[in-house]
Motif scaffolding. Structure first.
Motif: not given
Length: 102
Positions: A37-65
């Motif tokens: 299901d496309e939940t907030m959790h899936h979209y923001l934290l898990n969807c493999p389609q957005y791995t690259r974008e999530r990597h950038i977010l993680n680099n910016t916010l670190r653990r808080q991401a």
């Protein structure tokens, strides 16, 4: 609730899971992960389609991401989260390019 927080919740209300719950669409699934299901959790934290974008977010916010509460409520997360949303292109048809606060 501040403008940034409200906007983040509006985005979450536009995910397929929520749209399905309110009867706007027939299926709750992620467009890229039909078994999820496309939940907030899936979209923001898990969807493999957005791995690259999530990597950038993680680099910016670190653990808080990895904290949905932080992403949706912290002033520090507003622009990084908007950059993530813009770079995924997921809501471009609905909201257009989402402006940054700075």
């Amino acid at each position: 609730m501040e403008d940034g927080e409200q906007f983040n919740y509006n985005i979450c209300d536009s995910l397929n899971h929520q749209l399905h719950c309110i009867g706007k669409i027939d299926f709750p699934h992620c467009l890229f992960c039909p078994e999820k299901d496309e939940t907030m959790h899936h979209y923001l934290l898990n969807c493999p389609q957005y791995t690259r974008e999530r990597h950038i977010l993680n680099n910016t916010l670190r653990r808080q991401a990895s904290s949905i509460a932080f992403l949706l409520a912290s002033k520090k997360a507003i622009d990084p989260l908007r950059r993530f949303i813009n770079s995924t292109g997921r809501f471009k048809m609905t909201f257009g390019e989402i402006p940054l606060t700075k």
